[in-house]
Motif scaffolding. Sequence first.
Motif, PDB file in Angstrom:
ATOM      1  N   ARG A  45      51.548   6.277  82.829  1.00  0.00           N
ATOM      2  CA  ARG A  45      52.518   7.382  82.876  1.00  0.00           C
ATOM      3  C   ARG A  45      52.072   8.524  81.987  1.00  0.00           C
ATOM      4  O   ARG A  45      52.119   9.705  82.388  1.00  0.00           O
ATOM      5  CB  ARG A  45      53.894   6.876  82.446  1.00  0.00           C
ATOM      6  N   LEU A  46      51.629   8.214  80.776  1.00  0.00           N
ATOM      7  CA  LEU A  46      51.201   9.268  79.864  1.00  0.00           C
ATOM      8  C   LEU A  46      49.910   9.923  80.335  1.00  0.00           C
ATOM      9  O   LEU A  46      49.761  11.146  80.232  1.00  0.00           O
ATOM     10  CB  LEU A  46      51.033   8.721  78.443  1.00  0.00           C
ATOM     11  N   PHE A  47      48.979   9.131  80.866  1.00  0.00           N
ATOM     12  CA  PHE A  47      47.781   9.744  81.437  1.00  0.00           C
ATOM     13  C   PHE A  47      48.168  10.758  82.514  1.00  0.00           C
ATOM     14  O   PHE A  47      47.616  11.862  82.569  1.00  0.00           O
ATOM     15  CB  PHE A  47      46.866   8.680  82.040  1.00  0.00           C
ATOM     16  N   CYS A  48      49.123  10.402  83.353  1.00  0.00           N
ATOM     17  CA  CYS A  48      49.546  11.308  84.421  1.00  0.00           C
ATOM     18  C   CYS A  48      50.194  12.570  83.855  1.00  0.00           C
ATOM     19  O   CYS A  48      49.968  13.676  84.384  1.00  0.00           O
ATOM     20  CB  CYS A  48      50.510  10.593  85.373  1.00  0.00           C
ATOM     21  N   GLU A  49      50.978  12.429  82.814  1.00  0.00           N
ATOM     22  CA  GLU A  49      51.593  13.609  82.190  1.00  0.00           C
ATOM     23  C   GLU A  49      50.522  14.554  81.656  1.00  0.00           C
ATOM     24  O   GLU A  49      50.632  15.784  81.796  1.00  0.00           O
ATOM     25  CB  GLU A  49      52.524  13.162  81.059  1.00  0.00           C
TER      26      GLU A  49
END
Length: 241
Positions: A45-49
């Motif tokens: 999720r954080l990589f995508c953000e």
Amino acid sequence: MYLINYASDDFQKNLQKSDIVIIPVGSVEAHGHHLPLGTDIFSPRLFCEMIERKIGDYVWIAPEIPYGQSYDLSVYPGTIHVPSEVLAEYVYAVGKSLYENGLKKLIFLNGHGGNINALNLASEKLVQLGMVVLTINWWLDFTKEILTITQGQGHAGEDETSAILYYDERLVQMDKATKNLKKPLYRVYFKDRGKVLYENAMSGDATLATKEKGEKIFELLTDKIIKIILDIREERYFVEE
């Protein structure tokens, strides 16, 4: 471009910007006594953000698939296990529908080792439709890079714990962090493997984790993942030596 934030008409209008879509894939699984059950969801999720902030118009981001194959850790409370064959069929159906909507290139951004077999099976079927498919296992594909930042890796170990400290340190109970230095000799399956190999639902040394290490991991690996996305965008799939 977060897919679910667009109205149907607006999705169609913006499809010309990119035919690449990322599906973050995780698991709900025990991670030691110190990390949340959603650890394998939070890292992708954080990589995508971060990808959205840097190259948002270059790639679509689909909703995450939160459940995964977690047989080994299913002996620990809170773990949700989906068999590989079931997960593979579900993931295939999602990918097929994305393909039919004009998204021709798919990147699975995977946060959980147990999902690899299912993602490989789904990929084999999606390729037969004409889709381009890639799986990125962030902790595995970038081991060399991660080990320039941490002393070791492991399930709920130094690298994963550092990652979640950076994601949201309020979710981490560092006073409960432990270490389990067992390493399997072979990829062998046996009864009670989860309890034996992943004592206390973890491996590695979580006590060495820091938020600063987590930040370095995400910054370094995000740039690596973006390079892959741009290569897929330009259909650079190989080099000649």
